[in-house]
Scaffold this motif. Structure first.
Motif, mmCIF file in Angstrom:
data_model
loop_
_atom_site.group_PDB
_atom_site.id
_atom_site.type_symbol
_atom_site.label_atom_id
_atom_site.label_comp_id
_atom_site.label_asym_id
_atom_site.label_seq_id
_atom_site.Cartn_x
_atom_site.Cartn_y
_atom_site.Cartn_z
ATOM 1 N N LYS A 238 -1.490 25.113 -53.755
ATOM 2 C CA LYS A 238 -2.830 24.592 -53.452
ATOM 3 C C LYS A 238 -3.134 24.782 -51.965
ATOM 4 O O LYS A 238 -4.241 25.183 -51.579
ATOM 5 C CB LYS A 238 -2.922 23.109 -53.796
ATOM 6 C CG LYS A 238 -2.861 22.774 -55.272
ATOM 7 C CD LYS A 238 -2.911 21.258 -55.461
ATOM 8 C CE LYS A 238 -2.768 20.863 -56.915
ATOM 9 N NZ LYS A 238 -2.759 19.390 -57.087
ATOM 10 N N GLY A 239 -2.158 24.482 -51.130
ATOM 11 C CA GLY A 239 -2.348 24.597 -49.700
ATOM 12 C C GLY A 239 -2.660 26.009 -49.265
ATOM 13 O O GLY A 239 -3.526 26.237 -48.414
ATOM 14 N N GLU A 240 -1.979 26.976 -49.852
ATOM 15 C CA GLU A 240 -2.234 28.373 -49.496
ATOM 16 C C GLU A 240 -3.648 28.783 -49.886
ATOM 17 O O GLU A 240 -4.320 29.513 -49.153
ATOM 18 C CB GLU A 240 -1.211 29.283 -50.178
ATOM 19 C CG GLU A 240 -1.285 30.739 -49.745
ATOM 20 C CD GLU A 240 -1.078 30.932 -48.249
ATOM 21 O OE1 GLU A 240 -1.801 31.773 -47.663
ATOM 22 O OE2 GLU A 240 -0.211 30.244 -47.660
ATOM 23 N N ALA A 241 -4.114 28.301 -51.027
ATOM 24 C CA ALA A 241 -5.485 28.608 -51.448
ATOM 25 C C ALA A 241 -6.496 27.994 -50.491
ATOM 26 O O ALA A 241 -7.512 28.617 -50.142
ATOM 27 C CB ALA A 241 -5.717 28.096 -52.869
ATOM 28 N N LEU A 242 -6.238 26.761 -50.037
ATOM 29 C CA LEU A 242 -7.131 26.103 -49.090
ATOM 30 C C LEU A 242 -7.143 26.829 -47.742
ATOM 31 O O LEU A 242 -8.201 27.044 -47.139
ATOM 32 C CB LEU A 242 -6.709 24.648 -48.899
ATOM 33 C CG LEU A 242 -6.804 23.738 -50.131
ATOM 34 C CD1 LEU A 242 -6.160 22.391 -49.845
ATOM 35 C CD2 LEU A 242 -8.248 23.552 -50.556
ATOM 36 N N VAL A 243 -5.974 27.203 -47.281
ATOM 37 C CA VAL A 243 -5.870 27.912 -46.003
ATOM 38 C C VAL A 243 -6.589 29.254 -46.080
ATOM 39 O O VAL A 243 -7.341 29.622 -45.178
ATOM 40 C CB VAL A 243 -4.392 28.108 -45.611
ATOM 41 C CG1 VAL A 243 -4.261 29.080 -44.442
ATOM 42 C CG2 VAL A 243 -3.759 26.773 -45.249
#
Length: 259
Positions: A238-243
């Motif tokens: 999820k974090g990679e998608a947000l970044v």
């Protein structure tokens, strides 16, 4: 014309001749703006500065811009109920940040993007700084709250009902960027009040349509752990998608400014 190579793009790592050479390619400066404040039992106090600085580093790897050192101290009086939090007054914060950006304009910077990792809480202060830079220094300045540039993806990837502070979104981003600093075994869900006032919401993507704020006493009563929402559902994916969403959107603006 200088034959010095432009350098890394990180201002703090460069020599002045490298800055001089870089200014032949770009007049845009990214300034990561955060705070040093409590982020629950599972994350470090520097989250709000770590995030925009790392996102800014990815931006300059793809687009022509310089990356300033992060601003580590922000407006965080509502987090002083836990040790380790630093806060400065609104007036101090605005003057300090204005002076940083104004000084960059003296050596050739024309565009400034304030990458705000302490979004919602210090949005009002940054809007004033942007206005002053534009009117008093003729700098094209922009306030870039991270939550705004990853909002669409956040709606898609979220599984928790509430992510207000140190919860699903921030924890996911930190898992993607700095997993060694996140202690998921200490993470716990903290539910906010069942109802909020009309036009307000305890959620980063909620209906926060009027200005409001919390005091340290309010926060202390709301959350013994320090976070509000559920960080246990956070993942690095999820974090990679947000970044990636944030980086892509910021690059769009940076590239347009270069034309």
């Amino acid at each position: 014309m200088s034959d010095t190579k432009p350098g890394s793009g990180r201002v703090a790592e460069m020599t002045w001749p490298e800055i001089e050479a870089a200014l032949e390619e770009t007049r845009t400066l990214l300034v990561p703006v955060g705070s040093t404040e409590q982020h629950g039992r599972h994350m470090p106090l520097g989250v709000d500065a770590y995030m925009p600085e790392a996102i800014g580093a990815r931006v300059i790897a793809r687009s022509s811009a310089l990356l300033a050192p992060p601003v580590w101290y922000g407006v965080s009086p509502h987090h002083t109920f836990k040790p380790g939090t630093f806060t400065v007054s609104t007036e101090t914060f605005q003057r300090y940040l204005f002076d940083i950006c104004a000084s960059a304009s003296e050596w050739g910077i024309e565009n400034v993007l304030l990458l705000n990792g302490h979004y919602l809480a210090q949005d009002p202060e940054l809007e004033v700084v942007v206005r002053r830079l534009r009117s008093e220094r003729d700098v094209r300045a922009f306030h870039v709250p991270l939550v705004n540039v990853f909002a669409d993806v956040a709606e898609e990837v979220r599984t928790g009902e509430v992510s207000f502070h140190a919860s699903e979104f921030e924890t996911s981003i930190m898992l993607a960027l700095f997993p060694e600093l996140v202690h998921m075994d200490r993470a716990e869900s903290v539910d906010p009040p069942a109802e909020s006032l009309p036009l307000t919401d305890y959620d980063a993507l909620g209906e926060n349509e009027v200005g409001w704020s919390l005091t340290a006493r309010d926060m202390g009563e709301l959350t013994p752990a320090g976070n509000i929402g559920d960080p246990t559902v956070a993942t690095a994916e999820k974090g990679e998608a947000l970044v990636e969403s944030a980086v892509s959107d910021i690059c769009l603006l940076v590239d347009e400014l270069a034309e």
